[in-house]
Motif scaffolding. Structure first.
Motif, short mmCIF file in Angstrom:
data_model
loop_
_atom_site.label_atom_id
_atom_site.label_comp_id
_atom_site.label_asym_id
_atom_site.label_seq_id
_atom_site.Cartn_x
_atom_site.Cartn_y
_atom_site.Cartn_z
N GLY A 522 0.81 -1.22 0.00
CA GLY A 522 0.00 0.00 0.00
C GLY A 522 0.83 1.26 0.00
O GLY A 522 1.98 1.28 -0.42
N GLY A 523 0.23 2.34 0.51
CA GLY A 523 0.92 3.63 0.51
C GLY A 523 1.89 3.76 1.67
O GLY A 523 2.20 2.81 2.36
N GLY A 524 2.33 4.96 1.89
CA GLY A 524 3.32 5.18 2.94
C GLY A 524 4.70 4.79 2.48
O GLY A 524 5.08 4.96 1.33
N GLY A 525 5.49 4.20 3.34
CA GLY A 525 6.84 3.82 2.98
C GLY A 525 7.52 3.13 4.13
O GLY A 525 6.95 2.93 5.20
N THR A 526 8.78 2.75 3.90
CA THR A 526 9.56 2.02 4.89
C THR A 526 10.92 2.68 5.07
O THR A 526 11.61 2.96 4.09
N GLN A 527 11.28 2.96 6.31
CA GLN A 527 12.62 3.41 6.64
C GLN A 527 13.38 2.22 7.20
O GLN A 527 12.84 1.44 8.00
N THR A 528 14.63 2.09 6.80
CA THR A 528 15.44 0.96 7.27
C THR A 528 16.70 1.46 7.96
O THR A 528 17.38 2.37 7.46
N PHE A 529 17.02 0.87 9.12
CA PHE A 529 18.14 1.28 9.97
C PHE A 529 19.12 0.10 10.07
O PHE A 529 18.84 -0.87 10.79
N PRO A 530 20.26 0.15 9.39
CA PRO A 530 21.18 -1.00 9.37
C PRO A 530 22.11 -1.02 10.58
O PRO A 530 22.42 0.02 11.16
N PHE A 531 22.57 -2.21 10.92
CA PHE A 531 23.57 -2.34 11.99
C PHE A 531 24.94 -1.91 11.49
O PHE A 531 25.71 -1.30 12.21
N TYR A 532 25.25 -2.26 10.22
CA TYR A 532 26.53 -1.92 9.63
C TYR A 532 26.33 -1.15 8.33
O TYR A 532 25.30 -1.28 7.66
N THR A 533 27.35 -0.37 7.97
CA THR A 533 27.41 0.25 6.65
C THR A 533 28.75 -0.12 6.02
O THR A 533 29.71 -0.46 6.73
N TYR A 534 28.81 -0.05 4.67
CA TYR A 534 30.00 -0.48 3.93
C TYR A 534 30.26 0.50 2.80
O TYR A 534 29.41 1.32 2.43
N ASP A 535 31.46 0.39 2.22
CA ASP A 535 31.68 0.99 0.92
C ASP A 535 30.88 0.17 -0.11
O ASP A 535 30.49 -0.97 0.16
N GLU A 536 30.67 0.73 -1.29
CA GLU A 536 29.81 0.05 -2.26
C GLU A 536 30.40 -1.25 -2.79
O GLU A 536 29.69 -2.06 -3.38
N ASP A 537 31.70 -1.47 -2.60
CA ASP A 537 32.29 -2.74 -3.03
C ASP A 537 32.24 -3.79 -1.92
O ASP A 537 32.77 -4.90 -2.06
N GLY A 538 31.61 -3.44 -0.77
CA GLY A 538 31.46 -4.38 0.32
C GLY A 538 32.56 -4.34 1.34
O GLY A 538 32.54 -5.10 2.32
N THR A 539 33.54 -3.47 1.17
CA THR A 539 34.66 -3.38 2.11
C THR A 539 34.41 -2.28 3.14
O THR A 539 33.44 -1.53 3.07
N ASN A 540 35.33 -2.18 4.10
CA ASN A 540 35.32 -1.12 5.10
C ASN A 540 34.02 -1.10 5.91
O ASN A 540 33.30 -0.12 5.95
N ARG A 541 33.75 -2.22 6.56
CA ARG A 541 32.54 -2.30 7.38
C ARG A 541 32.61 -1.35 8.56
O ARG A 541 33.64 -1.25 9.23
N ARG A 542 31.52 -0.63 8.84
CA ARG A 542 31.46 0.31 9.95
C ARG A 542 30.18 0.07 10.75
O ARG A 542 29.13 -0.20 10.17
N GLU A 543 30.25 0.23 12.04
CA GLU A 543 29.04 0.16 12.86
C GLU A 543 28.24 1.44 12.67
O GLU A 543 28.79 2.53 12.60
N ASN A 544 26.94 1.29 12.58
CA ASN A 544 26.07 2.45 12.36
C ASN A 544 25.62 3.00 13.71
O ASN A 544 24.80 2.43 14.38
#
Length: 544
Positions: A522-544
């Motif tokens: 339906g309408g509205g939307g979804t916000q997502t809050f990750p535990f980790y973030t990365y560079d776009e190649d999957g490296t350099n994991r960081r805690e959010n």
């Protein structure tokens, strides 16, 4: 249907017209010691349709002060209509009502064939299509010191499908006014809903009063009373006006379950799916303190039941007797400027937020929210092409789509890169979206890669393969930094929450895959809050 979509052509039920006109007459008397027929009270219906509001006002003026009717009709009443057929019908209705009341005919010179929002465009105002007589009417209206603005503005934030090639018009001045006021003071990330025409009409009305005392009375989409994107709009309305009444007629059909039942029928006979409300905004220099009053029809009320409620608030003689008969709840807006009664507002404001824009932008170590960053779910604008339960079928559809799109890029380049991309695009066999047109304009080619076939959390208990790609997906937002590779899915988790005030009940769910924007449907939307973030190649994991 295209015209109805962009101009919101749904005519106003008579009980709503009666209530609004009675409310305006009441406010003029109680707040300003004036009547509808007094000299200097200039009234405009900026989107008049078939002229029902003006006809109602004429009858009220004749009832209260028949000697003033002729002067008001000729000098103090104005109306605009942008569609030709309603314009002619409005002229007939208004002139016939005047003739019935006076036994004499006179053309209604206050009616203009013009787009009201064009009138704010200054030197850019489009008058080239007008007759000389109509242009004279427009300039006379622009010079009038308007006291009352009343009507039913169109409601349509955006075309639902880019392939309709049916965008709302761009008004440079009004769009800028919305950006520098309502949008600038909003904490929302996505402010697209502020492009709705009725939002621009509220902004235009506040500006049109030009610092004078006056009244704005609209029946409109009521999503602005608690929608996240409209917090800046609510803030400015309370700054632009000293007293505001909102009569919530509910009827939002874009809800589900028990909430949908409580919304009841729509007063526009289900010709529209959004909730509806009547707003009476008063600007009076004698009020130093701002005040806000709210009333909602009972839950589960039918369309006819709601209209009967409105009629009960209008006296039998049709005179001023509307607002003062309603059991209003006075509200004190919280930090979100909500226009609905909310429990435990102070407790809510004291809580630490999951995420906010200030923390998202901050470089300091001290966080003012639990998560440093967050994102909307994946918005593809073409789920039929880029989602599938079967990987092989998805690959076939995606490669075919890419081939068609790349052909369009070549054709665009051979055509000399025309500026009007909307007219250039072929709509018969291709699924366009706003961003895809921009990629076409930039000459960007799409390419296929097996690594882009990913697993997505399409719905809470429904996973599908998705082609995760910046060109074929409308908006990927921050997701390439949350789930950049399949390997990231093995260790990362993301908490998904629905928008507060969306069309579905609030929910929280955790996923280890790319979530869809309409995670709960339906309408509205979804916000997502990750535990980790990365560079776009999957490296350099960081805690959010």
């Amino acid at each position: 249907m295209k015209v109805a979509d962009t101009h919101g052509i749904v005519y106003t039920p008579q009980p709503i017209v009666d209530f609004m006109c009675a409310a305006v007459e009441e406010v003029l008397h109680d707040e300003f010691d004036l009547s509808l027929g007094d000299e200097g009270v200039c009234i405009i219906d900026p989107c008049t349709g078939t002229g029902n509001f003006i006809v109602n006002l004429l009858r009220r003026i004749h009832l209260a002060d028949p000697a003033r009717l002729d002067a008001v009709y000729k000098n103090q009443l104005f109306a605009n209509e942008v569609m030709l057929m309603p314009y002619y019908i409005a002229a007939l209705n208004i002139e016939h009502a005047y003739m019935e009341l006076t036994n004499s005919y006179a053309p209604f010179e206050g009616l203009c064939f013009v787009d009201t929002l064009d009138l704010a465009e200054g030197s850019q105002m489009r008058l080239d299509f007008m007759s000389e007589r109509n242009t004279e009417r427009v300039y006379r209206q622009k010079a009038a010191p308007i006291t009352v603005i009343i009507g039913n503005p169109p409601y349509n934030a955006k075309q639902q499908n880019e392939n309709d090639n049916n965008k709302n018009r761009i008004y440079e001045i009004m769009d800028q006014r919305v950006r520098e006021t309502y949008a600038a003071d909003s904490v929302a990330t996505n402010k697209n809903r502020l492009s709705d025409a009725y939002v621009k009409f509220f902004r235009w009305a506040a500006d049109r009063l030009e610092g004078r005392d006056g009244i704005v009375c609209y029946v409109s989409n009521n999503s602005f009373i608690d929608g996240i994107s409209y917090d800046g709009m609510r803030k400015h309305l309370l700054e632009d006006f000293t007293k505001i009444y909102h009569f919530d007629l509910s009827g939002n059909a874009r809800t589900a379950g028990e909430r949908r039942q409580r919304e009841g029928g729509n007063v526009f006979d289900d010709n529209i799916r959004v909730g509806v409300g009547i707003t009476v905004a008063i600007r009076s220099t004698k009020h130093a303190k701002r005040s806000l009053f709210f009333h909602r029809v009972p839950d589960y009320a039918t369309k006819n039941g709601k209209l009967e409620i409105l009629l009960k608030h209008v006296s039998e003689d049709g005179r001023r007797n509307a607002l003062n008969t309603v059991a209003w709840t006075q509200l004190v807006p919280d930090v979100r400027n909500l226009w609905k009664p909310v429990d435990n507002t102070d407790d809510y404001a004291a809580l630490l937020s999951l995420g906010n824009k200030d923390t998202k932008k901050a470089t300091a170590q001290k966080a003012e929210a639990i998560f440093k960053t967050y994102s909307l779910g994946l918005n593809t604008s073409r789920d039929d092409f880029v989602y599938n339960y079967d990987r092989f079928t998805l690959t076939e559809r995606v490669t075919q789509f890419i081939e068609q799109y790349n052909v369009e890029v070549d054709r665009y380049k051979r055509a000399g890169k025309p500026k009007d991309i909307d007219s250039f695009a072929r709509y018969d066999s291709f699924k366009w979206s706003r961003d895809l047109k921009q990629d076409l304009k930039r000459g960007k080619y799409a390419d296929y890669s097996e690594a882009k076939i990913r697993v997505s959390q399409y719905r809470p208990f429904n996973k599908r393969y998705v082609f995760f790609d910046r060109i074929l997906n409308e908006e990927v937002y921050g997701l390439p930094h949350y789930f950049p590779t399949s390997e990231a899915e093995q260790e990362n988790r993301s908490i998904c929450v629905s928008f507060v005030g969306s069309e579905r009940p609030f929910f929280v769910c955790m996923t280890d895959h790319i979530p869809n924007l309409a995670f709960v449907g339906g309408g509205g939307g979804t916000q997502t809050f990750p535990f980790y973030t990365y560079d776009e190649d999957g490296t350099n994991r960081r805690e959010n």
